[in-house]
Write a protein that holds these residues in place. Structure first.
Motif, PDB file in Angstrom:
ATOM      1  N   PHE A 212       0.820  -1.202   0.000  1.00 26.52           N
ATOM      2  CA  PHE A 212       0.000   0.000   0.000  1.00 26.52           C
ATOM      3  C   PHE A 212       0.861   1.262   0.000  1.00 26.52           C
ATOM      4  O   PHE A 212       0.483   2.289  -0.569  1.00 26.52           O
ATOM      5  CB  PHE A 212      -0.950  -0.011   1.198  1.00 26.52           C
ATOM      6  CG  PHE A 212      -2.050  -1.026   1.084  1.00 26.52           C
ATOM      7  CD1 PHE A 212      -3.009  -0.915   0.090  1.00 26.52           C
ATOM      8  CD2 PHE A 212      -2.114  -2.098   1.955  1.00 26.52           C
ATOM      9  CE1 PHE A 212      -4.022  -1.858  -0.037  1.00 26.52           C
ATOM     10  CE2 PHE A 212      -3.129  -3.041   1.843  1.00 26.52           C
ATOM     11  CZ  PHE A 212      -4.077  -2.932   0.848  1.00 26.52           C
ATOM     12  N   ALA A 213       2.024   1.190   0.638  1.00 25.41           N
ATOM     13  CA  ALA A 213       2.921   2.338   0.611  1.00 25.41           C
ATOM     14  C   ALA A 213       3.425   2.588  -0.807  1.00 25.41           C
ATOM     15  O   ALA A 213       3.543   3.740  -1.241  1.00 25.41           O
ATOM     16  CB  ALA A 213       4.097   2.100   1.550  1.00 25.41           C
ATOM     17  N   TYR A 214       3.713   1.512  -1.535  1.00 27.17           N
ATOM     18  CA  TYR A 214       4.152   1.674  -2.925  1.00 27.17           C
ATOM     19  C   TYR A 214       3.047   2.280  -3.774  1.00 27.17           C
ATOM     20  O   TYR A 214       3.303   3.116  -4.651  1.00 27.17           O
ATOM     21  CB  TYR A 214       4.585   0.330  -3.507  1.00 27.17           C
ATOM     22  CG  TYR A 214       4.833   0.384  -4.996  1.00 27.17           C
ATOM     23  CD1 TYR A 214       5.830   1.203  -5.523  1.00 27.17           C
ATOM     24  CD2 TYR A 214       4.036  -0.341  -5.886  1.00 27.17           C
ATOM     25  CE1 TYR A 214       6.046   1.286  -6.888  1.00 27.17           C
ATOM     26  CE2 TYR A 214       4.241  -0.275  -7.252  1.00 27.17           C
ATOM     27  CZ  TYR A 214       5.250   0.546  -7.749  1.00 27.17           C
ATOM     28  OH  TYR A 214       5.452   0.634  -9.112  1.00 27.17           O
ATOM     29  N   GLN A 215       1.797   1.909  -3.522  1.00 27.17           N
ATOM     30  CA  GLN A 215       0.695   2.493  -4.279  1.00 27.17           C
ATOM     31  C   GLN A 215       0.631   4.011  -4.083  1.00 27.17           C
ATOM     32  O   GLN A 215       0.210   4.738  -4.978  1.00 27.17           O
ATOM     33  CB  GLN A 215      -0.632   1.863  -3.850  1.00 27.17           C
ATOM     34  CG  GLN A 215      -0.837   0.448  -4.367  1.00 27.17           C
ATOM     35  CD  GLN A 215      -2.261  -0.028  -4.178  1.00 27.17           C
ATOM     36  OE1 GLN A 215      -2.860   0.178  -3.129  1.00 27.17           O
ATOM     37  NE2 GLN A 215      -2.819  -0.660  -5.198  1.00 27.17           N
ATOM     38  N   SER A 216       1.062   4.477  -2.920  1.00 25.67           N
ATOM     39  CA  SER A 216       1.057   5.911  -2.640  1.00 25.67           C
ATOM     40  C   SER A 216       2.263   6.627  -3.228  1.00 25.67           C
ATOM     41  O   SER A 216       2.281   7.857  -3.306  1.00 25.67           O
ATOM     42  CB  SER A 216       1.022   6.152  -1.123  1.00 25.67           C
ATOM     43  OG  SER A 216      -0.130   5.583  -0.547  1.00 25.67           O
ATOM     44  N   ASP A 217       3.277   5.858  -3.630  1.00 27.01           N
ATOM     45  CA  ASP A 217       4.522   6.448  -4.140  1.00 27.01           C
ATOM     46  C   ASP A 217       5.100   5.508  -5.198  1.00 27.01           C
ATOM     47  O   ASP A 217       6.119   4.853  -4.979  1.00 27.01           O
ATOM     48  CB  ASP A 217       5.508   6.645  -2.981  1.00 27.01           C
ATOM     49  CG  ASP A 217       6.805   7.295  -3.430  1.00 27.01           C
ATOM     50  OD1 ASP A 217       6.852   7.855  -4.540  1.00 27.01           O
ATOM     51  OD2 ASP A 217       7.789   7.218  -2.668  1.00 27.01           O
ATOM     52  N   PRO A 218       4.445   5.412  -6.370  1.00 22.83           N
ATOM     53  CA  PRO A 218       4.791   4.385  -7.354  1.00 22.83           C
ATOM     54  C   PRO A 218       5.993   4.734  -8.233  1.00 22.83           C
ATOM     55  O   PRO A 218       5.894   4.845  -9.450  1.00 22.83           O
ATOM     56  CB  PRO A 218       3.513   4.276  -8.187  1.00 22.83           C
ATOM     57  CG  PRO A 218       2.928   5.649  -8.145  1.00 22.83           C
ATOM     58  CD  PRO A 218       3.256   6.184  -6.770  1.00 22.83           C
ATOM     59  N   ARG A 219       7.158   4.888  -7.609  1.00 22.53           N
ATOM     60  CA  ARG A 219       8.395   5.106  -8.356  1.00 22.53           C
ATOM     61  C   ARG A 219       9.197   3.809  -8.397  1.00 22.53           C
ATOM     62  O   ARG A 219       9.024   2.930  -7.555  1.00 22.53           O
ATOM     63  CB  ARG A 219       9.223   6.205  -7.699  1.00 22.53           C
ATOM     64  CG  ARG A 219       8.556   7.586  -7.691  1.00 22.53           C
ATOM     65  CD  ARG A 219       9.425   8.595  -6.959  1.00 22.53           C
ATOM     66  NE  ARG A 219       9.562   8.247  -5.540  1.00 22.53           N
ATOM     67  CZ  ARG A 219      10.524   8.741  -4.757  1.00 22.53           C
ATOM     68  NH1 ARG A 219      11.442   9.544  -5.257  1.00 22.53           N
ATOM     69  NH2 ARG A 219      10.571   8.408  -3.488  1.00 22.53           N
ATOM     70  N   ALA A 220      10.101   3.697  -9.356  1.00 23.92           N
ATOM     71  CA  ALA A 220      10.900   2.476  -9.498  1.00 23.92           C
ATOM     72  C   ALA A 220      11.737   2.217  -8.255  1.00 23.92           C
ATOM     73  O   ALA A 220      11.833   1.084  -7.773  1.00 23.92           O
ATOM     74  CB  ALA A 220      11.803   2.586 -10.729  1.00 23.92           C
TER      75      ALA A 220
END
Length: 467
Positions: A212-220
């Motif tokens: 869910f954290a990646y969904q909020s900050d979807p950078r490589a």
């Protein structure tokens, strides 16, 4: 001189080293920190007996249920698998207001099965503090206390713990981890809950999801950090610690929040974490490669026993979400795509959980992240129910080739980020110390003892290879 005279050098050496050796051997072999969530919002699940056999074929040693299904609890009897059972949010008002209801709940859901079924924890409610029904918040602690009293009355108070499960949204601050703080809007409720945990030795259970954290900050670079893969690293400005993955950062943020209220010794248990292997076209992050990388590397990280920077040397008990897909759950496709196993009991993807195959898993390699300065701040994400109050940052890259070339060195240096599992270096050191001691003593002993000593050396070498 007899080989095992209590004054002999060999006896003294063995007396000093053997307790350490076997204590570490037991700790290194145990994987009791690996658990799985067993949800039942589905109409295609295999029979509980078949599921119990499946679990016994894996290195999973704990199962968390969201309820207290008697068929499952019975199926897990005499397997040695630990069980977490749950009282639903809807049961909280009755549990809080009526001690007799709590007593009956324990009499129905615990007493007929324990101890053959290894019930470890009763969770009262799930993510109550951030639930839609805010009236449950004030009733949560009384409900937990009544369940605890019912266990005490049944002489199970010291054997089965009582807890509740929280989302990461109970934190208002998690960036950096050392600044972790609980939402002050909960007033004294959170502190009272923690006093309950401290008094009863029960764990604080939390649901950190790097997904869910990646969904909020979807950078490589964020994806690599969340998947435990090579990336640039980020220093916690409060402690100077460089965090190497999102999981550690989230767990340490919870530890900091506990510490801020004076409860740093309350045990943390990760009640849920996972990654979906598929989702809708509009969803960011779900994929088979990402799910395999996250869960495979998480398991490898737990097996390393390195812990987190603020809680080193011990792996936090972690329940992976989930054992099976739950095809009746509402929401996006990802909600129905977390299962490690299919209904036919085959693996969805291999993350090295089989007892018969402990070969390392190789995660998918993400796109090479752009260089990120260790001091570049990332805007904190305002927490909402379910998604983590994120701290997504990169770490220095370490290639698979570097790890494969010297696994022992990699372990000693705490290098993580791939699913490569390596032998605990302390175990090897203890084996070498014992073998060396035996050889040195043998030089001064009778020739007849040499054969016995050789057998000891061979046995220790076999142990070392197996580990």
């Amino acid at each position: 001189m007899p080989l095992f005279n209590h004054n002999s050098p060999l006896f003294i050496c063995a007396a000093a080293l053997c307790p350490l050796f076997f204590q570490f051997l037991h700790f290194a072999c145990s994987q009791s920190f690996i658990g799985v969530n067993y949800g039942q919002v589905a109409d295609n699940l295999p029979p509980p007996a078949a599921t119990a056999k499946l679990l016994q074929s894996t290195s999973i040693e704990k199962v968390r249920l969201y309820g207290a299904d008697p068929a499952i609890i019975r199926a897990l009897a005499d397997t040695g698998i630990g069980i977490v059972i749950g009282a639903a949010n809807g049961d909280i008002p009755a549990l809080a207001s009526d001690p007799n209801f709590a007593g009956q709940w324990v009499a129905t859901n615990v007493l007929p099965y324990y101890p053959a079924s290894k019930i470890l924890v009763i969770t009262v409610g799930n993510e109550v503090m951030t639930a839609t029904d805010q009236n449950l918040i004030s009733q949560l602690l009384p409900a937990m206390q009544n369940v605890q009293n019912a266990l005490n009355a049944a002489s199970l108070g010291g054997k089965i713990k009582v807890s509740t499960v929280h989302s990461m949204a109970v934190l208002t601050q998690s960036d950096p981890p050392s600044s972790g703080t609980f939402n002050p809007g909960f007033g004294g409720t959170m502190k009272a809950l923690l006093q309950f945990h401290q008094a009863n030795g029960s764990p604080f259970m939390i649901n950190p999801y790097p997904y869910f954290a990646y969904q909020s900050d979807p950078r490589a670079e964020t994806l690599a950090f969340c998947l435990f893969q090579p990336n640039a690293g980020r220093v916690d400005s409060g402690t100077g610690i460089k965090y190497m993955n999102m999981f550690d950062a989230q767990v340490d943020a919870v530890h900091s929040a506990l510490n801020a209220l004076g409860f740093k010794d309350v045990e943390i248990v990760v009640a849920e974490t996972g990654w979906p292997y598929k989702g809708d076209p509009t969803e960011v992050g779900p994929s088979l490669d990402n799910a395999k990388a996250f869960n495979g590397n998480l398991i490898s990280h737990l097996r390393s026993l390195v812990g987190t920077p603020l809680m080193p040397g011990k792996s936090v008990d972690t329940y992976i979400f989930a054992l099976f897909d739950e095809d009746l759950k509402p929401g996006p496709s990802s909600e129905r795509s977390f299962g490690l196993f299919k209904p036919d009991l085959s693996v969805t993807y291999d993350v090295d959980l089989s007892k018969n195959s402990q070969t390392p898993t190789t995660p998918a390699t993400p796109a090479t992240p752009a260089p990120v300065s260790p001091t570049t701040p990332i805007t904190p994400v305002t927490p909402v129910p379910k998604p983590a109050a994120g701290w997504c940052v990169p770490k220095p890259g370490v290639s698979d080739a570097q790890l494969q070339s010297n696994l022992d060195y990699a372990c000693a240096q705490g290098i993580l980020g791939t699913a490569i599992s390596c032998r605990p270096p302390l175990l090897l050191i203890l084996i070498q110390a014992m073998v060396s001691a035996v050889i040195l003593v043998a030089i001064h002993e009778e020739k007849g003892d040499i054969i016995w000593i050789a057998e000891v050396i061979i046995s220790l070498s076999v142990i070392g290879q197996q580990k």
